[in-house]
Scaffold this active site. Structure first.
Site, PDB file in Angstrom:
ATOM      1  N   ARG A  15      -2.772  -9.718   6.216  1.00  0.00           N
ATOM      2  CA  ARG A  15      -3.817  -8.819   5.758  1.00  0.00           C
ATOM      3  C   ARG A  15      -4.997  -8.974   6.732  1.00  0.00           C
ATOM      4  O   ARG A  15      -5.137  -9.996   7.399  1.00  0.00           O
ATOM      5  CB  ARG A  15      -4.269  -9.183   4.344  1.00  0.00           C
ATOM      6  CG  ARG A  15      -3.161  -9.081   3.284  1.00  0.00           C
ATOM      7  CD  ARG A  15      -3.696  -9.522   1.924  1.00  0.00           C
ATOM      8  NE  ARG A  15      -2.679  -9.395   0.883  1.00  0.00           N
ATOM      9  CZ  ARG A  15      -1.862 -10.374   0.511  1.00  0.00           C
ATOM     10  NH1 ARG A  15      -1.939 -11.565   1.106  1.00  0.00           N
ATOM     11  NH2 ARG A  15      -0.968 -10.189  -0.445  1.00  0.00           N
ATOM     12  N   HIS A  63       3.476 -12.413  -1.641  1.00  0.00           N
ATOM     13  CA  HIS A  63       3.500 -11.638  -2.881  1.00  0.00           C
ATOM     14  C   HIS A  63       3.819 -12.559  -4.057  1.00  0.00           C
ATOM     15  O   HIS A  63       4.734 -13.378  -3.977  1.00  0.00           O
ATOM     16  CB  HIS A  63       4.563 -10.534  -2.815  1.00  0.00           C
ATOM     17  CG  HIS A  63       4.186  -9.401  -1.910  1.00  0.00           C
ATOM     18  ND1 HIS A  63       5.105  -8.490  -1.424  1.00  0.00           N
ATOM     19  CD2 HIS A  63       2.978  -9.020  -1.394  1.00  0.00           C
ATOM     20  CE1 HIS A  63       4.477  -7.610  -0.663  1.00  0.00           C
ATOM     21  NE2 HIS A  63       3.206  -7.906  -0.630  1.00  0.00           N
ATOM     22  N   ARG A 104       1.003  -4.679   8.734  1.00  0.00           N
ATOM     23  CA  ARG A 104       1.628  -5.587   7.757  1.00  0.00           C
ATOM     24  C   ARG A 104       2.807  -4.901   7.072  1.00  0.00           C
ATOM     25  O   ARG A 104       3.880  -5.491   6.925  1.00  0.00           O
ATOM     26  CB  ARG A 104       0.578  -6.026   6.729  1.00  0.00           C
ATOM     27  CG  ARG A 104       1.103  -6.850   5.548  1.00  0.00           C
ATOM     28  CD  ARG A 104      -0.085  -7.265   4.688  1.00  0.00           C
ATOM     29  NE  ARG A 104       0.300  -7.657   3.342  1.00  0.00           N
ATOM     30  CZ  ARG A 104       0.666  -8.880   2.981  1.00  0.00           C
ATOM     31  NH1 ARG A 104       0.741  -9.840   3.889  1.00  0.00           N
ATOM     32  NH2 ARG A 104       0.978  -9.155   1.731  1.00  0.00           N
ATOM     33  N   TYR A 147       9.396  -1.968  -0.243  1.00  0.00           N
ATOM     34  CA  TYR A 147       9.820  -1.734   1.136  1.00  0.00           C
ATOM     35  C   TYR A 147      11.271  -1.259   1.221  1.00  0.00           C
ATOM     36  O   TYR A 147      11.682  -0.700   2.233  1.00  0.00           O
ATOM     37  CB  TYR A 147       9.607  -2.994   1.982  1.00  0.00           C
ATOM     38  CG  TYR A 147       8.140  -3.354   2.084  1.00  0.00           C
ATOM     39  CD1 TYR A 147       7.267  -2.556   2.824  1.00  0.00           C
ATOM     40  CD2 TYR A 147       7.620  -4.449   1.408  1.00  0.00           C
ATOM     41  CE1 TYR A 147       5.919  -2.850   2.899  1.00  0.00           C
ATOM     42  CE2 TYR A 147       6.265  -4.758   1.480  1.00  0.00           C
ATOM     43  CZ  TYR A 147       5.426  -3.949   2.222  1.00  0.00           C
ATOM     44  OH  TYR A 147       4.084  -4.241   2.288  1.00  0.00           O
ATOM     45  N   LYS A 174      -4.677 -13.538  -0.647  1.00  0.00           N
ATOM     46  CA  LYS A 174      -4.935 -12.798  -1.879  1.00  0.00           C
ATOM     47  C   LYS A 174      -4.486 -13.605  -3.075  1.00  0.00           C
ATOM     48  O   LYS A 174      -3.391 -14.175  -3.086  1.00  0.00           O
ATOM     49  CB  LYS A 174      -4.202 -11.455  -1.836  1.00  0.00           C
ATOM     50  CG  LYS A 174      -4.584 -10.510  -2.965  1.00  0.00           C
ATOM     51  CD  LYS A 174      -3.941  -9.157  -2.775  1.00  0.00           C
ATOM     52  CE  LYS A 174      -4.340  -8.198  -3.884  1.00  0.00           C
ATOM     53  NZ  LYS A 174      -3.718  -6.872  -3.717  1.00  0.00           N
TER      54      LYS A 174
END
Length: 378
Positions: free
Chosen positions: A232, A347, A324, A356, A257
């Site tokens: 990110r 994630h 990304r 994806y 994150k």
């Protein structure tokens, strides 16, 4: 066993400007009789009986139903811990939003105490300040579900995105449920269903053209690092020199994150380029620093990506985050297991990574359309 007993659920409600303990239950003779011994009152707006919120009344509820009913207090007690390991956040720049008719100082104090990121804190304070201005003639303690629904309806009608609407709800709930210590008070507020949009992805040839078209060594290193590590933008800017661990062939991403640490790939190609970059620029602390030192600017990275797209002759929209998305999609197309991709991207849920599979065109291109069987002469 608690799941074999009747359930009495505690809720936070406000009655005549006072905090109260609402009680929800499916009535039977025993439960109804026990509730009556507590001498509760009835709240028409909330459709439930209640006692004023006090330690004495709370203890009385638990004593009254002990062994007879399970008291479900998961909506009543705060369960969000301080973000352990997160850096302290100074929100002094946001204090101007505090004061009469604005964002309560306690709101910012708790954001600091819980170590919310500056980006999230800015968003929460701005959104809650706007909510406060909308009801400037009302006391915050008097606002309930109907007022919040009315405000959200105005937000929806103004054309704001689903993500924006969710942020508004989070900012409002933070005040009532965290600052005022009334967890899950607004349990009847429906969140908007999220938009399911496929991420924008560049082909491998397009990524190559962007990198080749970028002549500046530092800018090239930024593009290659973002793409090859699946970072990110904020993660790229936060990288320290010590996070590049060549002996282990990894890049350590700290405080990504959700405040989660992870390791991602350090390819030989990326390492070779970073060594050239380091010799030329000699950064002191961060991997990528501004001209005067310190953390590199996000806007500068966005400009680097935009310039690379233009020079590569790519005329569709893309951003740093597109690199990304491209990293993840290209890994999937070369046969990498989704679980590994999830780990590399950081994630928390495999469902996030599964998007994806909808972006990849490798297998779609191998499928024959039924129209090809018709042998049309067109």
């Amino acid at each position: 066993m608690k799941n074999e007993l009747p359930v009495v659920t505690l809720r936070h409600i406000i009655v005549d400007g006072q905090k109260a303990i609402g009680m929800q239950f499916y009535p039977n003779k025993v439960i109804h009789a026990l509730v009556k011994t507590l001498k509760p009152r009835w709240s028409n707006p909330d459709h439930m009986v209640f006692l004023l919120n006090s330690e004495t009344n709370l203890n009385s509820i638990f004593r009254t139903f002990r062994g007879v009913a399970y008291v479900n207090a998961k909506y009543f007690f705060r369960n969000k811990p301080v973000r352990k390991g997160a850096e302290p956040t100074d929100l002094g720049e946001l204090r101007s939003k505090c004061g009469p008719g604005g964002c309560p100082a306690a709101y910012l104090d708790l954001l600091e105490t819980k170590r919310y990121s500056l980006h999230t804190a800015r968003s929460y304070v701005h959104l809650f300040w706007s909510f406060r201005q909308y009801y400037a003639d009302r006391e915050l303690i008097d606002l309930g579900d109907p007022e919040i629904r009315r405000y959200l309806h105005m937000i929806v009608m103004s054309g704001k995105s689903f993500s924006y609407q969710n942020q508004v709800i989070n900012a409002i709930k933070f005040y009532y449920e965290q600052v005022l210590n009334m967890p899950q008070r607004f349990y009847e507020i429906d969140r908007p269903r999220p938009e399911i949009k496929l991420p924008e992805v560049l082909s491998q040839d397009e990524v190559k053209r962007m990198i080749v078209a970028t002549e500046n060594l530092k800018h090239k290193a930024i593009l290659v690092t973002m793409y090859s590590c699946g970072l990110r933008l904020s993660e790229l800017l936060d990288l320290k020199l010590t996070d590049v661990q060549s002996d282990r062939a990894i890049v350590a991403v700290k405080g990504g994150k959700g405040r989660r640490d992870r390791n991602t790939l350090l390819s030989p190609t990326t390492l070779q380029l970073l060594r050239k970059y380091f010799k030329a620029y000699k950064p002191a602390e961060y991997l990528f620093e501004g001209a005067q030192g310190g953390r590199y600017a996000a806007k500068s990275v966005q400009q680097i990506v935009g310039k690379a797209l233009y020079k590569a002759g790519i005329r569709r929209h893309a951003s740093p985050h597109t690199l990304r998305h491209s990293f993840a999609t290209h890994l999937l197309e070369q046969g990498t297991d989704l679980r590994y991709i999830q780990s590399l991207l950081g994630h928390s849920s495999p469902k996030t990574t599964e998007i994806y599979t909808h972006v990849s065109t490798k297998h779609i291109g191998q499928i024959k359309s039924p129209i090809d069987k018709l042998q049309l002469d067109i």
